[in-house]
Write an enzyme that holds these catalytic residues in place. Structure first.
Site, short mmCIF file in Angstrom:
data_model
loop_
_atom_site.label_atom_id
_atom_site.label_comp_id
_atom_site.label_asym_id
_atom_site.label_seq_id
_atom_site.Cartn_x
_atom_site.Cartn_y
_atom_site.Cartn_z
CG ASP A 124 -1.82 -1.15 1.34
OD1 ASP A 124 -2.03 -1.82 0.32
OD2 ASP A 124 -2.34 -1.39 2.45
CG ASP A 182 0.96 3.20 4.74
OD1 ASP A 182 -0.14 2.98 5.27
OD2 ASP A 182 1.73 2.29 4.36
#
Length: 218
Positions: free
Chosen positions: A143, A145
């Site tokens: 991901d 962030d």
């Protein structure tokens, strides 16, 4: 990179230790922690003020299971890098070997849009860690962030842009919003219409307004 600041570092900041062995001498470190590696590897500042006058930090190893939280003295810090500094200096453009990773390609694609909108943002999580030191913990499915600093409620235009990015990005974006009282996940606020789990220095609790927090009644 900033030298040891006068003010304590904030959650998500990355800190390097002047003498890791001395700074962590009181901690019962797990076997996977390498003190020599901490000469050039940062620790991540956490939210936890159970020890007044000390800085809560987290150490990370090579896997998600390798995480360890402890505290250090402010005087042990040699250098601090904030998520906002990583974004402002476009740290990923200095690391061409990371540009093949989807999270970093997305970061490069959206950085100017965030700046142009006037959002005070930075790179956190695995991406921030990997950009701040020579140790890459990102992979193809990581991901992205992001941290958004917001002393007051986010403007409608900012919410619209951030929601659009979370909805349309080819990589999952985890946006944490930092208020003067704690931090919360933007996606949670968008889904609930307001109520969030606010992470504070004294633990998490549900509230309806993270800028004027009081515990929810139900």
């Amino acid at each position: 990179m900033s030298p040891h600041p006068l003010a304590p570092p904030a959650p998500h900041d990355l800190v390097w230790l002047d003498d890791p062995a001395s700074a962590l001498a009181r901690a019962a470190l797990p076997a996977w922690v390498s003190l020599p590696a901490l000469d050039d590897t940062p620790l991540v500042v956490r939210r936890d003020r159970r020890r007044p006058g000390e800085i809560p930090v987290g150490l990370r190893g090579r896997t998600r299971a390798e995480r360890f939280g402890t505290w250090i003295a402010p005087s042990a810090i040699r250098m601090v890098v904030t998520p906002m500094e990583l974004a402002a200096r476009r740290a990923w453009r200095l690391r061409p070997e990371l540009m093949a990773l989807p999270a970093i390609r997305l970061l490069d694609a959206i950085a100017d849009r965030l700046d142009d909108a006037g959002i005070h943002w930075g790179v956190a999580g695995s991406a921030g860690f990997s950009l701040a030191c020579a140790r890459n913990v990102l992979h193809a499915d990581s991901d992205l962030d992001l941290l958004v600093n917001a002393d007051r409620p986010l403007a409608a235009s900012h919410l619209k842009l951030l929601a659009e990015l979370q909805r349309a990005a080819p990589v999952r974006i985890d946006i944490q919003v930092a208020t003067p009282y704690g931090g919360f996940a933007l996606l949670e606020r968008l889904r609930s219409g307001g109520r969030v789990l606010l992470k504070t220095d004294h633990g998490p609790y549900l509230c309806d307004d993270p800028w004027q927090p009081s515990p929810c009644k139900s």
